[in-house]
Design an enzyme around this catalytic site. Structure first.
Site, mmCIF file in Angstrom:
data_model
loop_
_atom_site.group_PDB
_atom_site.id
_atom_site.type_symbol
_atom_site.label_atom_id
_atom_site.label_comp_id
_atom_site.label_asym_id
_atom_site.label_seq_id
_atom_site.Cartn_x
_atom_site.Cartn_y
_atom_site.Cartn_z
ATOM 1 N N ASP A 30 0.848 -1.193 0.000
ATOM 2 C CA ASP A 30 0.000 0.000 0.000
ATOM 3 C C ASP A 30 0.886 1.247 0.000
ATOM 4 O OD1 ASP A 30 -3.216 0.538 1.014
ATOM 5 O OD2 ASP A 30 -1.800 2.210 1.104
ATOM 6 N N ILE A 31 0.523 2.230 -0.790
ATOM 7 C CA ILE A 31 1.323 3.457 -0.931
ATOM 8 C C ILE A 31 1.258 4.303 0.346
ATOM 9 C CG2 ILE A 31 -0.466 5.017 -1.854
ATOM 10 C CD1 ILE A 31 1.590 5.759 -4.049
ATOM 11 N N HIS A 105 -10.158 -5.436 -3.173
ATOM 12 C CA HIS A 105 -8.813 -5.669 -2.650
ATOM 13 C C HIS A 105 -8.918 -6.067 -1.198
ATOM 14 C CE1 HIS A 105 -9.927 -1.409 -2.403
ATOM 15 N NE2 HIS A 105 -9.254 -1.357 -1.267
ATOM 16 N N LEU A 106 -8.077 -7.008 -0.796
ATOM 17 C CA LEU A 106 -7.943 -7.351 0.612
ATOM 18 C C LEU A 106 -6.723 -6.628 1.147
ATOM 19 C CD1 LEU A 106 -8.597 -11.217 0.640
ATOM 20 C CD2 LEU A 106 -10.196 -9.356 1.148
HETATM 21 P P1 AMP Z 1 -9.715 1.333 0.284
HETATM 22 O O1 AMP Z 1 -9.805 2.632 1.027
HETATM 23 O O2 AMP Z 1 -10.081 0.131 1.102
HETATM 24 O O3 AMP Z 1 -10.448 1.398 -1.044
HETATM 25 O O4 AMP Z 1 -8.179 1.126 -0.006
HETATM 26 C C1 AMP Z 1 -7.500 1.674 -1.110
HETATM 27 C C2 AMP Z 1 -6.054 1.638 -0.749
HETATM 28 O O5 AMP Z 1 -5.297 1.844 -1.925
HETATM 29 C C3 AMP Z 1 -5.617 2.726 0.249
HETATM 30 O O6 AMP Z 1 -5.094 2.106 1.429
HETATM 31 C C4 AMP Z 1 -4.561 3.516 -0.528
HETATM 32 O O7 AMP Z 1 -3.495 3.941 0.298
HETATM 33 C C5 AMP Z 1 -4.125 2.499 -1.561
HETATM 34 N N1 AMP Z 1 -3.542 3.066 -2.777
HETATM 35 C C6 AMP Z 1 -4.016 4.111 -3.518
HETATM 36 N N2 AMP Z 1 -3.211 4.323 -4.582
HETATM 37 C C7 AMP Z 1 -2.214 3.395 -4.513
HETATM 38 C C8 AMP Z 1 -1.068 3.097 -5.314
HETATM 39 N N3 AMP Z 1 -0.777 3.795 -6.424
HETATM 40 N N4 AMP Z 1 -0.256 2.078 -4.931
HETATM 41 C C9 AMP Z 1 -0.529 1.357 -3.812
HETATM 42 N N5 AMP Z 1 -1.598 1.592 -3.023
HETATM 43 C C10 AMP Z 1 -2.425 2.591 -3.364
#
Ligand code: AMP
Ligand code: ZN
Length: 119
Positions: A30-31, A105-106
């Site tokens: 996760d970023i 996503h998990l």
């Molecule tokens: P959710 O809020 O459950 O939809 O989780 C989405 C997740 O995606 C969040 O924890 C973000 O930090 C993560 N995210 C968004 N953009 C990226 C990216 N480019 N690379 C990795 N994780 C990301």
């Protein structure tokens, strides 16, 4: 879906810090990590929520959960045959739960004490 962030990460159009991959799943860091281990596990095929995936392709949901379990072992959050020290597997679903990316996503979170109830 070309406008989907995680579809674009699956194709490699947007870079991902990949930690695990199978023919049908991808896992990447996760970023914006919320724990020392914070990995997202996605099916390569686009499905909006975990429930939609369960309805459309339960076998693929099983593959995503198995991949998440393998990530947990790889990250030292569980053993092959045990669940010590443990981790959290989360699927935020819908706006009240804070789902921001509408490609299922998990979240695999661990490496610190995880409070309950969650925020
Ligand atoms: P959710 O809020 O459950 O939809 O989780 C989405 C997740 O995606 C969040 O924890 C973000 O930090 C993560 N995210 C968004 N953009 C990226 C990216 N480019 N690379 C990795 N994780 C990301
Ligand atoms: Zn997608």
């Amino acid at each position: 879906m070309t406008d989907c962030l995680f579809c674009r990460m699956v194709t490699g159009e947007i870079p991902a810090d990949v930690v695990h991959e199978t023919d049908r799943t991808l896992a990447f860091r996760d970023i914006n990590p919320q724990a020392s281990t914070h990995v997202l596990v996605v099916p390569k095929a686009h499905h909006p929520t975990v429930v939609a995936l369960a309805q459309a392709d339960p076998d693929l949901l099983g593959a995503v959960v198995r991949a998440a379990g393998e990530v947990a072992v790889q990250e030292g959050l569980a053993t092959e045959d045990g669940v010590e020290p443990g981790y959290r597997m989360v699927a935020n679903t819908g706006p009240a739960a804070g789902q921001t990316v509408h490609h299922v996503h998990l979240h695999v979170l661990g490496g610190r004490d995880l409070g309950w109830p969650p925020g």
